[in-house]
Each structure stands twice: as structure tokens, then as C-alpha cells.
Design a protein around this motif. Sequence first.
Motif, PDB file in Angstrom:
ATOM      1  N   ASN A  55      32.820 -15.970  40.705  1.00 60.42           N
ATOM      2  CA  ASN A  55      31.861 -16.539  39.279  1.00 60.42           C
ATOM      3  C   ASN A  55      31.119 -15.426  39.247  1.00 60.42           C
ATOM      4  O   ASN A  55      29.991 -15.616  37.601  1.00 60.42           O
ATOM      5  CB  ASN A  55      31.065 -17.499  39.298  1.00 60.42           C
ATOM      6  CG  ASN A  55      30.660 -17.376  40.864  1.00 60.42           C
ATOM      7  OD1 ASN A  55      30.142 -16.843  41.555  1.00 60.42           O
ATOM      8  ND2 ASN A  55      29.756 -18.794  41.152  1.00 60.42           N
ATOM      9  N   GLU A  56      31.162 -14.359  39.624  1.00 53.51           N
ATOM     10  CA  GLU A  56      30.487 -12.863  39.306  1.00 53.51           C
ATOM     11  C   GLU A  56      31.266 -12.413  37.933  1.00 53.51           C
ATOM     12  O   GLU A  56      30.198 -11.953  37.088  1.00 53.51           O
ATOM     13  CB  GLU A  56      30.344 -11.795  40.027  1.00 53.51           C
ATOM     14  CG  GLU A  56      29.312 -11.933  41.634  1.00 53.51           C
ATOM     15  CD  GLU A  56      29.511 -10.843  42.509  1.00 53.51           C
ATOM     16  OE1 GLU A  56      29.626  -9.790  41.376  1.00 53.51           O
ATOM     17  OE2 GLU A  56      28.979 -11.115  43.579  1.00 53.51           O
ATOM     18  N   ILE A  57      32.160 -12.363  37.430  1.00 53.14           N
ATOM     19  CA  ILE A  57      32.488 -12.238  36.563  1.00 53.14           C
ATOM     20  C   ILE A  57      32.481 -13.005  34.972  1.00 53.14           C
ATOM     21  O   ILE A  57      32.055 -12.713  34.358  1.00 53.14           O
ATOM     22  CB  ILE A  57      33.866 -12.749  36.410  1.00 53.14           C
ATOM     23  CG1 ILE A  57      34.355 -13.650  36.232  1.00 53.14           C
ATOM     24  CG2 ILE A  57      35.009 -11.497  37.245  1.00 53.14           C
ATOM     25  CD1 ILE A  57      35.444 -14.206  35.283  1.00 53.14           C
ATOM     26  N   LEU A  58      30.945 -13.985  35.286  1.00 51.43           N
ATOM     27  CA  LEU A  58      30.808 -14.690  34.321  1.00 51.43           C
ATOM     28  C   LEU A  58      29.011 -13.618  33.886  1.00 51.43           C
ATOM     29  O   LEU A  58      28.419 -13.902  33.013  1.00 51.43           O
ATOM     30  CB  LEU A  58      29.666 -16.273  34.300  1.00 51.43           C
ATOM     31  CG  LEU A  58      30.700 -16.464  34.752  1.00 51.43           C
ATOM     32  CD1 LEU A  58      30.662 -18.444  35.714  1.00 51.43           C
ATOM     33  CD2 LEU A  58      31.619 -16.956  33.978  1.00 51.43           C
ATOM     34  N   LYS A  59      28.789 -12.880  34.647  1.00 47.45           N
ATOM     35  CA  LYS A  59      27.050 -12.085  34.612  1.00 47.45           C
ATOM     36  C   LYS A  59      27.803 -11.063  33.111  1.00 47.45           C
ATOM     37  O   LYS A  59      28.699 -10.740  33.224  1.00 47.45           O
ATOM     38  CB  LYS A  59      26.861 -11.130  35.645  1.00 47.45           C
ATOM     39  CG  LYS A  59      26.866 -11.931  36.943  1.00 47.45           C
ATOM     40  CD  LYS A  59      26.034 -11.220  37.990  1.00 47.45           C
ATOM     41  CE  LYS A  59      26.221 -12.212  39.397  1.00 47.45           C
ATOM     42  NZ  LYS A  59      26.080 -11.302  40.319  1.00 47.45           N
TER      43      LYS A  59
END
Lengths: 340, 340, 340
Positions: A55-59
Motif C-alpha cells: 500500500n506504499e504505492i498510494l503515497k
Amino acid sequence: MMKSVATLGSHCALQLLKGANDEKLNTILICEKRRERLYKRFNFIDKIILVDSFNEILKKEYSKKLDNSILIPHGTLISQLSSNEIESINIPIFGNKWILRWESDRIKKEKLLKKANIPTPKRILTPSQICKLSIIKRDGAAGGAGYFLASNEMEYKKKLSNLINKKTINKNDKLYIQEYISGVLVYLQYFYSPTKNELEFLGIDQRHESNIDGLSRIPASNQNKINKELTFNVIGNSPMVLRESLLDEVYSIGERFIEASKKLVNPGIIGPFCIEGVYDSNANFTAFEFSARIVAGTNVYINGSPYSALLYNENMSMGRRIAKEIRESISNDNLSKIIS
Amino acid sequence: MMKSVATLGSHCALQLLKGANDEKLNTILICEKRRERLYKRFNFIDKIILVDSFNEILKKEYSKKLDNSILIPHGTLISQLSSNEIESINIPIFGNKWILRWESDRIKKEKLLKKANIPTPKRILTPSQICKLSIIKRDGAAGGAGYFLASNEMEYKKKLSNLINKKTINKNDKLYIQEYISGVLVYLQYFYSPTKNELEFLGIDQRHESNIDGLSRIPASNQNKINKELTFNVIGNSPMVLRESLLDEVYSIGERFIEASKKLVNPGIIGPFCIEGVYDSNANFTAFEFSARIVAGTNVYINGSPYSALLYNENMSMGRRIAKEIRESISNDNLSKIIS
Amino acid sequence: MMKSVATLGSHCALQLLKGANDEKLNTILICEKRRERLYKRFNFIDKIILVDSFNEILKKEYSKKLDNSILIPHGTLISQLSSNEIESINIPIFGNKWILRWESDRIKKEKLLKKANIPTPKRILTPSQICKLSIIKRDGAAGGAGYFLASNEMEYKKKLSNLINKKTINKNDKLYIQEYISGVLVYLQYFYSPTKNELEFLGIDQRHESNIDGLSRIPASNQNKINKELTFNVIGNSPMVLRESLLDEVYSIGERFIEASKKLVNPGIIGPFCIEGVYDSNANFTAFEFSARIVAGTNVYINGSPYSALLYNENMSMGRRIAKEIRESISNDNLSKIIS
């Protein structure tokens, strides 16, 4: 200019990036640190971006790191991120990202299949209405873990409490009861090109699920203990072809799915999808699921499938087919038609 | 000059015409109108001749329409036309068309297998003689629909009446009872070239049949209702290889079949055939059927099989192997040896 | 100079010699006279040496006949010759011949798996301790014939006496009882190159065993007679791929096996090996066997596998991979690193 494809490191990442490499696109893997050792082995991966969790790709920073990239969604994206999160991703996504919500929500899923006039198993609304063999499923793409069979309410309660005790199922999980249809299970792998308005049927796989697959090797008289613990955790896949007389209907099912998706989730399905169902003893097809993106069963055909061989002179995996669509759309300057 | 191959649009038509196209022959599909949409998708089909029903090819005009063509027979030809009709077709047929009668007639079929000294399951003459697990089959190549299992006369009567009620079986259908042999089922795919007097073993497939295949995923305690409705409707196929130590016997079985066919149905088998049987727990083989033409299970290997890779450097499907035989026979001016 | 590969005519000889031929090595088959007809069919075999029985290769004259050759060991070598005999063979053997003893001896086998920290099924020391479903196996690579299932001591005794009566098991055979774990069975095919210190995962197969495979098509109510005679005689294999999220652990298992083998059997495993096990309902892996050489399941991939396609641009069978290692080691003058 877009010229890289990126995907999460799991599910069918190897197939996707190998296919993209074959089509001369740059390849980027978003990879959990614990999996770096695996993916470093493959030299068709041009760049690995390490993350602690997907879910880091949401940053925000990731939309920069993945500048000029198209993200290919697959089952791991759906199981790790909520529909809201997926829709908020700031990187161009191959396909129609809004349809992924229709895959995750069982009520929406049933609605889309019905709109496409594809037969589905009878839904059973409460455990007390179970009067013949039924399958009980959780929401989401959990790969079949925690699914179970029951022929009546008592069996339902017994097995459910056993699975809750073993923590395979959570007390609060939303459960969905379907009539169980016995027959030959098939996973129909399609690709729809909106730029050419063409549907391609590229393959069929069978699933191997634990421990339900093991049941077939245990005599009835020895099944007692095993029976209580049966579930449907997907472990792998194997290839299959279909009786040719069923193929016309297979295409028709795919086309109806495309039409229905255009009506319900503008601009409709784009690229790979899969209709998952069963042929009963009269060779009638009932769909119990769909996937609105590439399925892991396509990994069976990294080398190409019997059906892709009818359409292409090269070994055309689903991953390569996606990359080909992207490459051609870049050339023809209509990339906007295939991303969201 | 013969240079086109034609076939009926079903069964393995795609494989056959793709293979013919690979071998630079013209390809013609005789296609039911309702299936035109399917077959138009494939660009290796040079010409589609539309018919309302396949028996139109018996009409005189078709021998003209199919001038310079060789018709490749397959399972659909056999299930749609009677043996008399097939023998009266006015178009040159690849292979020995008279042997197709031996496939359709269970008594002749058993005779040919016995002549070839290939073990067959014990035939059970009347339902009252059923004393262990037996399989009951109808005549003809109906793809297994309506076949059923019974362990005694009572079970036989109960299941038969159920299948008649459901109209899967006709009251007047001729039934054939065989001892049921349990083990690993195999479909052995051969090609015999009479011009080179050479036998090639090109692959093995497994069959997927509904709803018998579904039984393996249902616990004994939940089988009650399903059991009554079990049948063997062929839905698809998947690949398999055989223990290499069994391969010598596989070739020997094929050669004995060729010799027996030469004695019983002059000039004997030509081109593809399939021996269908089971390996029991001692790895002994028993044949329960044969097909005297290409089988649909070869569709698994449109890309070539592990066995064809031992013989050819190209992806050699059974369909392409047939086309290669035709092309070479045209070159060598001995086409008469492979048609009838 | 070494430039021929030789192998015994069975198991995976065709794959091995086809692969060697593809890599431009000379190919020699040591062939029982009764099998000559089979192997003469394949033109990639340069030379056939006929023997009455495979143990003739222990004779001195054979080290001369096979001058300049490397012998590739496979399952037939292990089942036909004792470990002592294999170690005394005077021809260079590809791989580490001393590790083959660890495959044949069940106690050593368990020790190596434990050293590698690979979970194994619980061993049950005496029949009286059988309290849940267990599998009973004989020593050696007999291909599963004579293996049987039992849930308690009484069932054990009954089935054993039945199998002794049928002479499938010998009264003096050493038996080994393991807890039976139900789930998805997988045969993980690895190749380890000591010259590059690299592990490659090249494929997975499923096994087909008679008559246990047939059980899945027999309703519980008809299983009575069959149940008594169930065994696990390997007949063939079919392809499979694994869920990608399991792949990292698959590589880790392989690496731990390599490390453990280096500690226990200097210089450790070389070339192909196979870990055979089951994924349970929680997708946890338990290994019930290993093979310290090429397995017959690799025959599924004579054309290459989905996994080899990720590593090589050519169709890379395990047989060809071995030949490639030999060819490169000859070029690099470090053949001594891969033979024993």
C-alpha cells in the motif's frame, strides 16, 4: 512518454514482465523487501522498487518514481488494497480500474453476470435455506481459503464453527452461500482489445486447491477426519482445452460480458478477464465468479497456449498480449483508450 | 490437382485447418450457419462453405464445391452421419473410410481389438449378470453422455430409469455393459503413415467428463443426490506423459492394431487413430475403445507435444501431421495410398 | 576428451539424449535387447549398446565401451542396481553418485530433509501407533507400487495381508509408515549448477498413480471392492504451475537442500533434483520424498516449461539443461566439478 510497465511482485508478475520484455517495453517490479531475493533471479526485470508493504504505492512519491509507467493490476492488488484505495492510485492503470470494485463485491459481481445473461448458481439467502449441497464463500479475492461445503444448516454451523476456531474464518466475515454445481470446472481466459474491438479467447486452466484436491485420493471409509477441514486454498493451476463445440458459446459469453460491462461500468472491460464456472452433465455452463483483470491461471501459458497458437505465430502469453496492446497503443497514439 | 483440405466445423477443425495452413495447403471449412461467427475469427481458414446441417455434404453439388479437396473425417462426421452415409460421400476422404464403421459398432469394435490381441474389459451380456462395478454405454460416438455406473442389477435399473426420465437415454437405445476397470485413464494418440510404413506415437491426453469429474470434490457423506445423476459427458482434455517403461508396449499395441486393421478392413488404418484405455494397479493396459480417426484430445497439442518434439523440430500437431502426409503424397504422386 | 553422454534405456532416456543432441553432444543408449525396437525409432540416439540386463554395465569391458562418456543416472539405475553397485561403476557419472544412497535409504532420506529444515510428515514407528490416516511405503524407488493407506492397525494388517497374498509386497519387505497429509501434491524440479553456484527452478509436475487415481471416479457407495486394492503405481505425469506467492519458499527449500547436501554428502548435490511434497489447506509445504537426480516427471517438459521460459529463450528441458552444463564444463575445463 509512457514506455514502462510496472506491477506488484506476486500473482503473475513474472509472466507480465517477461511478456513486456518480449515486447521491448521497460519493466519495473514493485517488490516487498522479503521477496527481493526471488525476483532478482530474473533478468527480464529492469528495475526493482522495494517496499515494506504494497500500500506504499498510494503515497505521492510513487507517482513520481513510476513516472512514465503503466501499472498492470492483478489479484494481489485487489486482495491487498481496498477498492477505494485502488481507485485513488495516481499512476495510470492498464484497463478499467473501476470494474475491479465489481469483482470484489459479490452483489455487484452477481449483477454484472446477470446483466450479461450468464447463468449463475442460485444464491441461498440464509443458512436455514440450505437444502442441497452448497458452497459458502467469503467476500474478496482470498484465493478460496475458508470456502466450505454444506448440505444443510447443521453441517453449515458445525463447519463454520470449526473454521472460526482454526481462525481460517473471522467471526465478522461476510459469508455468501451459493448452490453447489458439480461438474467440470473451467477458468476461461479472455482478452478484449477496445482499440480493435476484438475479443480473443486465449486459454483455459484448471485450479488445484488444498485440501479439497486431496479428497479424491482418500477412500470414503477413511474420510471422516479430513471432511471437517476441507477448504479451497488455491495452490496452482494446470492446462486444459475445451470441446470445440462449446467454443462458440465461450466467445458469446465473453462478448456478452463485454457488452454488460460497457453498460454498467463505463468504458467497460479492457484487456484480460476471466469467467470462472462449471459445465454440468448436460454441458450447460454456469459462472460462479469472474475476474476483471489477468488471472494467475494464465501462468500455465507463459509459453503460449493451444488457443493462442491459433491466433499468433509467436508464443503469446496473456502477459505478452497486454504488453503488445500497450506497445501498439503507444505507436498509434491512443493509449488513453486502454488505461484509467 | 488435389491441394485443399476440408473438414466439418467442430471437434478439431481448428487444429486440422491450422495444421494444413502451416503445411501450405488451402483450407476449407464446412460450417453450420449458427457457427459461422466462431470460425470467421481464424484467418488460417481460406474458405467457409455454409450449410444448414452437415448431412448436406451428401448432396451431389458438394462434390463439385469441394472439387480438388480432401475431406478429413473426425468425431462429428461419425456422430452426425451413419456409416452408410459416410461410405457414400463423393469426396475423397483422408484415411480408410470403411474402418469408421468398425468404430461405430461396438461388436465390430470389440472384434478388431481382439484381433489385435489388445486386452478389453469383460463384456457383460445382461443386467442380471452385473456382479461388480460395471459401466453402461450407448452405441456411437456420443461423447460419453448417458454412460453410467452400476454394481448390480438393482442399481442398473434405478439409474437407467432416472436417465430415461431425464431423456439423457432413449428407451430404445442399445446399451452395452462392460466390466469397469479402475486406474489411470489414457488416450493414446497414434499416426500411421502407410507410404513410409511407419508408426508415430504423438501424445497422450486425459479427458474431463461431467459430472463424473466433479465427484472427486464431494465428500462421501455429501454424495447422495449427485450419485444418481453421474454421467460421462466429455467437456475437455488435458495433457499427460507416460512412464517411459510403458512406451515400448504402447508402440506394440499400435502396431498390432495396424496389422489387425489390415486383415479386417482392407487396406487397414491410415493416418491418425487413438487407443483408449486404462492402466490398472499392476500397470497392465486394457483398451475400452478405439477411434479410427483423429480424436479431439489432440487439441491439447496444437503447439506440439512432448512426444512430437522427439520426432520433429517443428511444433507438430496431429492436424499438421495429417497435412504433411497429404502434401508429401501429392509431391510423390501416391495420394491414392492415403485416401478412400 | 569427454564428449558423449550415455544413459540407461528407460525412465527419461529419450528426454536426456534428445537434450544432449540439441546441445551437440554424442548420445549413447545402454539398452536392454527387448527394448531395442523402441529406441531405434529415435534418430537423436547416435549409438545403442545392447545388454541383457542393466547390471552388465558393472563389468570392466563397459568402462572401455563407454570411453569418453559421462553416464547420466536416473530412477532406473537406482531401482536396478544397489547403492554399492552404483558407487562402484567405473564410468564417470554426472552429479554426485554418493548422494543416490541417501535417496534409497528412508532413514538417510529423512535425515537429509531434516538437516535442510524441510518439514516432513511424522514418522509412525509401529503399526499399533497408527491413529489417523497413514501411508505405508516400501524402501527403494519402486514407483509407488505396493504403497497403501490405513487409518488404524486393523486396516493396516488387513491390507498388508491382501497385498502379500497378491505378491505386490514381499513378506520381508521393510515398511515405513508416515502420517498421511492431504492436499495438493507437487513434484518440484530443480537444477543446481555448482560451476555457477546457481539454483534454477524449472518446473512442477503432478503424478498419476494406479489405481488410486481411479478412486476419484467411483461413488462412495461403490467403493467397497476397489478400496482393498488401492495402491500408488506411477503411470504418468502432467504439468502444473504454482501460485507465484509460493515461489520464494520453493527457491528457499531448494537452497536449503543444497546446503544440507554439502554438509552431509560432500561435495553436495550437483545438477537436477526433485523435492516431492504436499501443500496443505494452509498452503504449508511438507516434503515426503526427494530424488537426488532427474525425475521422470520432467518428461512433461521435453518442450520446455513455463518456468524454463522465464530463464531461457530456447525450449530448455531438464535433459537439455544437464547437457548444457556438461558442454559448458568441457569448454571451461572444469568437468571435474560436475562428475563423480
